[in-house]
Design a protein around this motif. Sequence first.
Motif, PDB file in Angstrom:
ATOM      1  N   GLY A   1      31.159  49.272  19.622  1.00 37.37           N
ATOM      2  CA  GLY A   1      30.419  50.044  20.613  1.00 37.37           C
ATOM      3  C   GLY A   1      29.127  50.649  20.090  1.00 37.37           C
ATOM      4  N   ASN A   2      29.144  51.103  18.842  1.00 40.48           N
ATOM      5  CA  ASN A   2      27.932  51.733  18.308  1.00 40.48           C
ATOM      6  C   ASN A   2      26.766  50.749  18.157  1.00 40.48           C
TER       7      ASN A   2
ATOM      8  N   ASN B   1      31.299  48.354  31.533  1.00 38.22           N
ATOM      9  CA  ASN B   1      30.915  49.450  32.420  1.00 38.22           C
ATOM     10  C   ASN B   1      31.239  50.804  31.800  1.00 38.22           C
ATOM     11  N   VAL B   2      32.423  50.910  31.180  1.00 36.21           N
ATOM     12  CA  VAL B   2      32.790  52.166  30.514  1.00 36.21           C
ATOM     13  C   VAL B   2      31.791  52.483  29.403  1.00 36.21           C
ATOM     14  N   ALA B   3      31.414  51.462  28.624  1.00 29.69           N
ATOM     15  CA  ALA B   3      30.457  51.675  27.529  1.00 29.69           C
ATOM     16  C   ALA B   3      29.117  52.169  28.077  1.00 29.69           C
ATOM     17  N   LEU B   4      28.626  51.493  29.114  1.00 32.28           N
ATOM     18  CA  LEU B   4      27.349  51.861  29.729  1.00 32.28           C
ATOM     19  C   LEU B   4      27.365  53.307  30.229  1.00 32.28           C
TER      20      LEU B   4
ATOM     21  N   GLY C   1      42.208  53.767  19.891  1.00 28.01           N
ATOM     22  CA  GLY C   1      42.196  52.495  19.171  1.00 28.01           C
ATOM     23  C   GLY C   1      43.497  52.072  18.525  1.00 28.01           C
ATOM     24  N   ALA C   2      44.594  52.784  18.785  1.00 25.68           N
ATOM     25  CA  ALA C   2      45.874  52.357  18.196  1.00 25.68           C
ATOM     26  C   ALA C   2      46.410  51.117  18.911  1.00 25.68           C
ATOM     27  N   ASN C   3      46.067  50.957  20.175  1.00 24.51           N
ATOM     28  CA  ASN C   3      46.631  49.879  20.987  1.00 24.51           C
ATOM     29  C   ASN C   3      45.565  49.108  21.739  1.00 24.51           C
TER      30      ASN C   3
ATOM     31  N   GLY D   1      39.044  52.973  25.048  1.00 24.88           N
ATOM     32  CA  GLY D   1      38.764  54.285  24.461  1.00 24.88           C
ATOM     33  C   GLY D   1      37.946  54.171  23.187  1.00 24.88           C
ATOM     34  N   ASN D   2      38.279  53.190  22.356  1.00 30.23           N
ATOM     35  CA  ASN D   2      37.550  53.005  21.111  1.00 30.23           C
ATOM     36  C   ASN D   2      36.107  52.569  21.369  1.00 30.23           C
ATOM     37  N   VAL D   3      35.929  51.646  22.316  1.00 32.28           N
ATOM     38  CA  VAL D   3      34.570  51.203  22.653  1.00 32.28           C
ATOM     39  C   VAL D   3      33.749  52.391  23.175  1.00 32.28           C
TER      40      VAL D   3
END
Lengths: 333, 333
Positions: A205-206, A226-229, B137-139, B225-227
């Motif tokens: 993501g970073n 979409n979540v990232a954006l 990021g665990a799953n 969540g991790n992204v």
Amino acid sequence: MGGDFGPQVTVPASLACLRKNPDLNLIMVGDEAVLGNLLSQALVEFKGRISIQHASQVVEMDEAPQKALKNKKDSSMRVAINLVQEGKADACVSAGNTGALMATARFVLKMIPGIERPAIISTLPSTFGHTHMLDLGANVDSSAEHLYQFAVMGEEVVKAVEKIERPRIGLLNIGEEDMKGNEQVKAAAKLLENSGLNYIGYVEGNSINAGSVKVDLIVADGFVGNVALKSIEGAAKMIGGKLKDSFSQNWLTKLAGLIAYPVLKRFKDSIDPRLYNGASFIGLRGLVIKSHGGADALAFETAIHLAEVEVAQGVIRKISEKLELALTQKVDE
Amino acid sequence: MGGDFGPQVTVPASLACLRKNPDLNLIMVGDEAVLGNLLSQALVEFKGRISIQHASQVVEMDEAPQKALKNKKDSSMRVAINLVQEGKADACVSAGNTGALMATARFVLKMIPGIERPAIISTLPSTFGHTHMLDLGANVDSSAEHLYQFAVMGEEVVKAVEKIERPRIGLLNIGEEDMKGNEQVKAAAKLLENSGLNYIGYVEGNSINAGSVKVDLIVADGFVGNVALKSIEGAAKMIGGKLKDSFSQNWLTKLAGLIAYPVLKRFKDSIDPRLYNGASFIGLRGLVIKSHGGADALAFETAIHLAEVEVAQGVIRKISEKLELALTQKVDE
């Protein structure tokens, strides 16, 4: 007619674009009375380059896409996309309801043969300049094959818009090691490795804004993209707000802000989201560009300009040709 | 021994925490020679409150989790988690390899009965103060039931750490309308609506840092969540870099930066990621806190402090009790 501000934004942005690009012609689709009023001068100034196409309905920003598709057959959005389908327009630009715009575009324009899902692609700023990313929300639960198709389509967009030969393509994942990720992403990586595309591997993501290596195109499922954006939008909003707050504490900090104003202004301009407005729906047999609903005139101008570039570069034709080639090769195997 | 800097960071952070909290006792796990050298003074100063537990191996930051688990049975990470399992320590804090730490913790500590998957939870800054989020990021590919269990576990963490009665829980999605999202998220929403938890509905990525309503806990699949977390890190890094660049252009902008320095410093402190360092592995029969690998001493202090709070509040016990209750109710139905 769409977006949070309707013609108050779309009309001035359109006129600014007509002024800047003498090759541009615009058909303004919407309520004839409203548009005629706003455009009375422009119809003279840009005679022959601007016209009004009446549409009696408007899709609301929160209307369910399937309802809009069923009940709003004379909406500005539908009529504009019809123009593309009929070959009367090269592209449709809208700030309207995203879901309804996508559903209508799919219904009217149909998919390019070989493409299973359309995708939404846009650019985001990065420490290397900027990067393109798709899918930004047209799909959820994309399969490996879908992700691969997004990469093929996205590559054509990046080649056309950036004028680079072999865009560097990354696959969004939660780690850079082979073992990381979900099943779809791992399978998509295999497809990309064997694709002949310039696939550089997993990116996290970073890397969207600030990776350690340059990536021209990031491929992701629409849910994740979409979540990232949106997460990035939220981060930028919070950080901008805190910066503003820090300079608004008291007269001393306000004075410091006044002195630093030109610098802060340049900083703000360097991350101005209006310069990144405009997402392309790709995979369809016609070009549709979605502007942010909250766009102001400058932002909407950026979206129109994106349409100009993609039309001039023949992005849709190039995607179709590429797909046809890929399909022929598959049959040959 | 773990993290990018090893004992150079973990030792000074530990000593700072011992100074601040007279109730804290620490067992430093790792190479006896290295630690003995660094701690010779501290062993006198904090007599009885600090000790060294020798471990002959170190898990490398890029080592495959399963390999570490198999070949590094005397790693500092493994020995530290063993201490938790044996009841000799209340929590393990590590800046080491996340995957290996999670695999080892799962193997040694085992899951709380009723929990199918562990999760990683941490806090992020927001315009409302801060918000907790899991899974980070665990799953990957979490089912609706997993997402529901994350909410139940996360609620106990938020209640304990924030001392609030009914945390407001949101489910991360790509839109706020009912029809939006993937199948898992839609099904999880149904479970949460009928759960008795204070479920406020879907939240989008921008709500992590800057939503329109306050949310205390955001529930997501670990991939998503991790992204989101990494995307926010990248955005913050890019924005911070561009701000710095703007003030480094020439002597005039540098002068402006000098004048604005106290304000910029306060701004920087307000979003200092070191104050949010430390993620808890939950769902296990023992507490493990993961610090960012690149943490400096201040950041690692924050992670130790998080362990202190969660131990004092009996978070693991509370999750177990809650789960036992939920399971009993299920049997009763």
